[in-house]
Design a protein around this motif. Sequence first.
Motif, mmCIF file in Angstrom:
data_model
loop_
_atom_site.group_PDB
_atom_site.id
_atom_site.type_symbol
_atom_site.label_atom_id
_atom_site.label_comp_id
_atom_site.label_asym_id
_atom_site.label_seq_id
_atom_site.Cartn_x
_atom_site.Cartn_y
_atom_site.Cartn_z
ATOM 1 N N SER A 10 0.856 -1.182 0.000
ATOM 2 C CA SER A 10 0.000 0.000 0.000
ATOM 3 C C SER A 10 0.894 1.235 0.000
ATOM 4 O O SER A 10 1.916 1.269 0.696
ATOM 5 N N SER A 11 0.503 2.246 -0.752
ATOM 6 C CA SER A 11 1.285 3.487 -0.747
ATOM 7 C C SER A 11 1.172 4.209 0.588
ATOM 8 O O SER A 11 1.921 5.147 0.855
ATOM 9 N N GLU A 12 0.276 3.752 1.434
ATOM 10 C CA GLU A 12 0.103 4.335 2.773
ATOM 11 C C GLU A 12 0.823 3.520 3.843
ATOM 12 O O GLU A 12 0.699 3.811 5.024
ATOM 13 N N GLY A 13 1.554 2.491 3.437
ATOM 14 C CA GLY A 13 2.193 1.605 4.403
ATOM 15 C C GLY A 13 3.706 1.672 4.356
ATOM 16 O O GLY A 13 4.302 2.630 3.863
ATOM 17 N N ALA A 14 4.321 0.609 4.858
ATOM 18 C CA ALA A 14 5.779 0.513 4.934
ATOM 19 C C ALA A 14 6.395 0.383 3.539
ATOM 20 O O ALA A 14 5.757 -0.092 2.601
ATOM 21 N N ARG A 15 7.643 0.801 3.426
ATOM 22 C CA ARG A 15 8.382 0.716 2.167
ATOM 23 C C ARG A 15 8.676 -0.743 1.809
ATOM 24 O O ARG A 15 8.921 -1.563 2.699
ATOM 25 N N PRO A 16 8.667 -1.078 0.525
ATOM 26 C CA PRO A 16 8.981 -2.443 0.119
ATOM 27 C C PRO A 16 10.334 -2.940 0.646
ATOM 28 O O PRO A 16 10.463 -4.103 1.024
ATOM 29 N N SER A 17 11.335 -2.077 0.698
ATOM 30 C CA SER A 17 12.644 -2.504 1.204
ATOM 31 C C SER A 17 12.573 -2.899 2.676
ATOM 32 O O SER A 17 13.260 -3.821 3.117
#
Length: 73
Positions: A10-17
């Motif tokens: 989600s763009s509102e959540g944690a970064r993929p990394s």
Amino acid sequence: MKTYLLVWFSSEGARPSEINQRLLSLGFKSMQGTYDFVYDWNSNVDIDKIFEFGDKVYLSLQGSGVMFKMETM
């Protein structure tokens, strides 16, 4: 047996990394293709162990805004 994980961000959540690091710390390996991560059990495993592992994944990703799907074969 192996457990495969598909992750939706989600763009509102944690970064993929950050999610990658959390999952690597649980023993997953990143992969390309149909699934995003794989965990190799190196043998057959019973359903209770799979659910316990699923709980660990859930707790690791809780609050991150990530949805996931696990599949063990």
